[in-house]
Design a protein around this motif. Structure first.
Motif, PDB file in Angstrom:
ATOM      1  N   UNK A  94       0.858  -1.179   0.000  1.00 23.15           N
ATOM      2  CA  UNK A  94       0.000   0.000   0.000  1.00 23.15           C
ATOM      3  C   UNK A  94       0.895   1.229   0.000  1.00 23.15           C
ATOM      4  N   UNK A  95       0.658   2.160  -0.902  1.00 23.10           N
ATOM      5  CA  UNK A  95       1.543   3.322  -1.024  1.00 23.10           C
ATOM      6  C   UNK A  95       0.903   4.622  -0.575  1.00 23.10           C
ATOM      7  N   UNK A  96      -0.419   4.626  -0.341  1.00 23.06           N
ATOM      8  CA  UNK A  96      -1.065   5.843   0.136  1.00 23.06           C
ATOM      9  C   UNK A  96      -2.296   5.488   0.952  1.00 23.06           C
ATOM     10  N   UNK A  97      -2.698   6.445   1.800  1.00 25.41           N
ATOM     11  CA  UNK A  97      -3.849   6.206   2.650  1.00 25.41           C
ATOM     12  C   UNK A  97      -3.491   6.411   4.113  1.00 25.41           C
ATOM     13  N   UNK A  98      -4.432   6.136   4.994  1.00 31.44           N
ATOM     14  CA  UNK A  98      -4.266   6.314   6.436  1.00 31.44           C
ATOM     15  C   UNK A  98      -4.398   4.979   7.138  1.00 31.44           C
ATOM     16  N   UNK A  99      -3.652   4.832   8.238  1.00 28.98           N
ATOM     17  CA  UNK A  99      -3.732   3.643   9.081  1.00 28.98           C
ATOM     18  C   UNK A  99      -4.137   4.068  10.481  1.00 28.98           C
ATOM     19  N   UNK A 100      -5.159   3.439  10.998  1.00 30.38           N
ATOM     20  CA  UNK A 100      -5.613   3.690  12.363  1.00 30.38           C
ATOM     21  C   UNK A 100      -5.514   2.409  13.167  1.00 30.38           C
ATOM     22  N   UNK A 101      -4.843   2.513  14.333  1.00 29.72           N
ATOM     23  CA  UNK A 101      -4.761   1.385  15.254  1.00 29.72           C
ATOM     24  C   UNK A 101      -5.776   1.589  16.366  1.00 29.72           C
ATOM     25  N   UNK A 102      -6.670   0.634  16.549  1.00 31.54           N
ATOM     26  CA  UNK A 102      -7.681   0.694  17.605  1.00 31.54           C
ATOM     27  C   UNK A 102      -7.374  -0.399  18.617  1.00 31.54           C
ATOM     28  N   UNK A 113      -5.067   5.429  17.586  1.00 35.10           N
ATOM     29  CA  UNK A 113      -3.896   6.155  17.123  1.00 35.10           C
ATOM     30  C   UNK A 113      -3.874   6.074  15.597  1.00 35.10           C
ATOM     31  N   UNK A 114      -3.773   7.235  14.931  1.00 33.67           N
ATOM     32  CA  UNK A 114      -3.818   7.284  13.465  1.00 33.67           C
ATOM     33  C   UNK A 114      -2.558   7.917  12.913  1.00 33.67           C
ATOM     34  N   UNK A 115      -2.144   7.424  11.730  1.00 36.39           N
ATOM     35  CA  UNK A 115      -1.040   8.029  10.992  1.00 36.39           C
ATOM     36  C   UNK A 115      -1.452   8.112   9.537  1.00 36.39           C
ATOM     37  N   UNK A 116      -0.938   9.125   8.842  1.00 31.57           N
ATOM     38  CA  UNK A 116      -1.243   9.341   7.432  1.00 31.57           C
ATOM     39  C   UNK A 116      -0.081   8.872   6.573  1.00 31.57           C
ATOM     40  N   UNK A 117      -0.418   8.141   5.513  1.00 36.90           N
ATOM     41  CA  UNK A 117       0.544   7.781   4.471  1.00 36.90           C
ATOM     42  C   UNK A 117       1.780   7.071   4.965  1.00 36.90           C
ATOM     43  N   UNK A 118       2.172   5.956   4.390  1.00 38.35           N
ATOM     44  CA  UNK A 118       3.397   5.285   4.810  1.00 38.35           C
ATOM     45  C   UNK A 118       4.624   6.087   4.385  1.00 38.35           C
ATOM     46  N   UNK A 119       5.623   6.242   5.278  1.00 35.60           N
ATOM     47  CA  UNK A 119       6.845   6.960   4.895  1.00 35.60           C
ATOM     48  C   UNK A 119       7.621   6.246   3.791  1.00 35.60           C
ATOM     49  N   UNK A 120       7.454   4.946   3.685  1.00 36.52           N
ATOM     50  CA  UNK A 120       7.993   4.193   2.555  1.00 36.52           C
ATOM     51  C   UNK A 120       6.939   3.185   2.147  1.00 36.52           C
ATOM     52  N   UNK A 121       6.927   2.762   0.869  1.00 31.73           N
ATOM     53  CA  UNK A 121       5.827   1.925   0.379  1.00 31.73           C
ATOM     54  C   UNK A 121       5.543   0.727   1.274  1.00 31.73           C
ATOM     55  N   UNK A 122       4.291   0.646   1.711  1.00 31.78           N
ATOM     56  CA  UNK A 122       3.825  -0.516   2.440  1.00 31.78           C
ATOM     57  C   UNK A 122       4.114  -0.546   3.913  1.00 31.78           C
ATOM     58  N   UNK A 123       4.900   0.398   4.456  1.00 32.63           N
ATOM     59  CA  UNK A 123       5.312   0.308   5.853  1.00 32.63           C
ATOM     60  C   UNK A 123       4.912   1.579   6.600  1.00 32.63           C
ATOM     61  N   UNK A 124       3.968   1.444   7.519  1.00 32.52           N
ATOM     62  CA  UNK A 124       3.565   2.533   8.408  1.00 32.52           C
ATOM     63  C   UNK A 124       4.365   2.422   9.708  1.00 32.52           C
ATOM     64  N   UNK A 125       4.689   3.595  10.301  1.00 32.13           N
ATOM     65  CA  UNK A 125       5.522   3.592  11.513  1.00 32.13           C
ATOM     66  C   UNK A 125       4.849   4.382  12.634  1.00 32.13           C
ATOM     67  N   UNK A 126       3.702   3.931  13.129  1.00 33.53           N
ATOM     68  CA  UNK A 126       3.041   4.636  14.234  1.00 33.53           C
ATOM     69  C   UNK A 126       3.820   4.473  15.546  1.00 33.53           C
ATOM     70  N   UNK A 127       3.594   5.407  16.480  1.00 35.83           N
ATOM     71  CA  UNK A 127       4.186   5.343  17.823  1.00 35.83           C
ATOM     72  C   UNK A 127       3.076   5.590  18.848  1.00 35.83           C
ATOM     73  N   UNK A 128       2.219   4.605  19.075  1.00 33.57           N
ATOM     74  CA  UNK A 128       1.081   4.805  19.986  1.00 33.57           C
ATOM     75  C   UNK A 128       1.511   4.838  21.444  1.00 33.57           C
ATOM     76  N   UNK A 129       0.667   5.446  22.263  1.00 32.16           N
ATOM     77  CA  UNK A 129       0.852   5.472  23.712  1.00 32.16           C
ATOM     78  C   UNK A 129      -0.400   4.903  24.367  1.00 32.16           C
ATOM     79  N   UNK A 130      -0.226   3.906  25.223  1.00 32.17           N
ATOM     80  CA  UNK A 130      -1.330   3.316  25.972  1.00 32.17           C
ATOM     81  C   UNK A 130      -1.072   3.609  27.452  1.00 32.17           C
ATOM     82  N   UNK A 131      -1.981   4.269  28.144  1.00 32.03           N
ATOM     83  CA  UNK A 131      -1.692   4.740  29.506  1.00 32.03           C
ATOM     84  C   UNK A 131      -1.816   3.679  30.588  1.00 32.03           C
TER      85      UNK A 131
END
Length: 523
Positions: A94-102, A113-131
């Motif tokens: 996947x090269x474009x779009x948004x990824x949301x982690x629930x 936690x949501x991030x927009x667009x993968x910084x490189x094709x196919x790989x999203x790099x979110x940094x979520x925080x769970x309290x």
């Protein structure tokens, strides 16, 4: 919920983090919840630890989610995840779009936690925080022009500290083949499923002409082919219609020749007409007319045996002829089809009986199989066949059994079986060799995999099973019947697992490189 947890939640909300209830989400909630398109069968989720990262893989009908993440510590922003998103249609990143982690809690609320667009094709790099600590059900929501889907990935545990997390472990038997490698090659997987497979018999075969759709056109007379009259003779590959003139022959003379017989017919026709007039005038007896008509009938029969008739039109050729243009012979196409062979040229001489043209109607052909004698008793249950021909992987079908041999060939120990196959585009050529499976009535249910997933190594059928996004296992197989597309597997794989259908050889090569075992890449 404890007081400490409530205070942590309040602090998280005040800094902009989002906690939502599944039953009454806000506009920021991707409320897919239980509608997530995930395959949650146990074999589909492979979870292991690679270094300090855990890896989870899940598939939906449209996407594969391979999520690598570090140890999650309550209240701390995590190190970057590596969420690999692969579109199963074409197996590309996947090269474009948004990824949301629930991250859904047991009570139904969720951290998002949501991030927009993968910084490189196919790989999203979110940094979520769970309290808070605990085990959360993770849903990956993908939204964009290339795909929209929700995949239930699995459980994620949040610990009080890094030291509280269990020690990493892994399987030394895993084969590592990285996502970046998969995306760069022709790669694909298919799910192991339960289905019924029609029983079949493997047999070699040959493509043969259909009865009545193949004709060899021989010269009925000896003679020449006048050059001017044969400038437009059909060539191999040309389509001809039944009755179309293929060539014009100028027959040789001599007693019993075409020209001699045609001249005799014309002379007897004149004698019959003269006898009819004389009988009417009572100048000769009726017996003379009967004899003349009898002679004409015999001469016509002899002429027609050469393919001619007394009513055949004269050729318009102005080329040289030994008997005159009116005695030229027009060679006609006996069937409609395509010219397969032509064995004459303008101005050449031909001898009677020489094959001049071969015409084939290729719209339907016969598949002639040679079934081993050990399977001869089962041939009576044949309902059709699937087959491929030399030089092609395209699968063809023969839907009707035309005939079955009455005896076993003593030399080859095979039984001939002939089937009819459609050939609308002419791809099946007469004389082609075929590898076929003769389908029998009745079917057997069980665990199946596509035939493309079956590899042969050292004479043993094997398959490569994707245990995780970048992890594979080599599995020896015990096979059952096949219908040419799917094969029953009696031992080696389980329902819900994914087997490699394209790129298995690359996985095999990766298994030979021991330095690639384990996940040695970073994102």
């Amino acid at each position: 919920m404890t007081l400490a947890s409530r205070l942590a939640l309040a602090a998280l909300l005040s800094t902009g983090a989002l906690l939502l209830g599944c039953s009454g989400g806000s506009s920021g909630d991707h409320s897919h919840g239980e509608d997530a398109h995930s395959h949650s069968a146990a074999p589909r989720a492979a979870e292991s630890a690679h270094g300090s990262r855990a890896a989870t893989t899940e598939w939906s009908d449209r996407l594969e989610i391979f999520a690598e993440h570090p140890v999650m510590v309550a209240g701390q922003e995590s190190a970057p995840w590596a969420v690999h998103v692969t579109r199963l249609d074409g197996y590309r990143p996947l090269t474009e779009g948004a990824l949301t982690l629930r991250f859904r809690r047991p009570d139904g609320a969720a951290y998002v936690h949501s991030v927009e667009g993968p910084p490189e094709p196919g790989i999203f790099t979110p940094q979520p925080t769970i309290p808070e600590t605990g085990t959360f059900r993770l849903f990956a929501v993908v939204e964009g022009p290339q795909a929209q889907d929700t995949v239930e990935v699995g459980d994620v545990t949040v610990y009080e500290s890094t030291s509280a997390a269990p020690a990493p472990g892994g399987s030394s038997a895993e084969i590592s083949y990285l996502k970046e490698q998969q995306w760069e090659t022709a790669f694909g997987v298919a799910e192991v499923q339960k289905r019924s497979v029609q029983r079949s018999i493997e047999a070699p075969g040959t493509i043969e002409p259909f009865a009545g759709r193949h004709a060899k056109v021989s010269a009925p007379v000896s003679g020449l082919t006048p050059a001017r009259a044969n400038l437009n003779m059909p060539a191999p590959g040309d389509r001809v219609q039944e009755g179309q003139t293929l060539a014009t022959l100028s027959p040789s003379g001599g007693e019993g020749s075409y020209a001699d017989l045609k001249g005799r017919v014309q002379r007897l026709q004149r004698e019959v007409r003269r006898a009819e007039r004389l009988v009417e005038a009572e100048a000769i007896p009726q017996k003379r007319l009967v004899e003349a008509r009898h002679d004409l009938t015999l001469a016509r029969a002899a002429l027609e045996s050469m393919g001619g008739s007394d009513g055949q039109r004269a050729s318009t050729s102005s080329g040289p002829s030994t008997t005159g243009a009116g005695f030229n012979y027009d060679l006609k196409a006996p069937i409609s089809g395509r010219v397969q062979e032509r064995h004459l040229a303008p101005g050449s001489r031909v001898e009677v009986g020489t094959v001049l043209y071969t015409i084939v109607d290729p719209s339907r052909v016969w598949l002639r199989l040679r079934v081993s004698a050990e399977h001869a008793s089962a041939v009576s249950r044949a309902t059709g066949a699937v087959f491929t021909v030399e030089g092609s992987d395209t699968a063809y079908e023969a839907s009707r059994v035309v005939s079955t041999g009455a005896s076993i060939d003593a030399d080859t120990r095979t039984l001939p079986v002939r089937l009819e196959a459609p050939n609308p585009n002419g791809a099946l050529k007469i004389g082609m060799m075929a590898d076929a499976r003769l389908l029998l009535d009745g079917s057997k249910p069980g665990i199946t995999i596509p035939n493309e997933a079956i590899q042969t190594e050292d004479g043993q059928p094997v398959a490569y099973v994707q245990t995780g996004g970048e992890s594979f296992e080599r599995r020896p197989l015990q096979l059952g019947p096949t219908d040419g597309q799917h094969t029953l597997v009696e031992r080696g794989v389980q329902v819900g697992e994914h087997v490699v259908t394209a790129g298995a050889y690359q996985v095999y090569l990766a298994s030979l490189n021991t330095s690639q075992i384990g996940h040695g890449h970073t994102h």
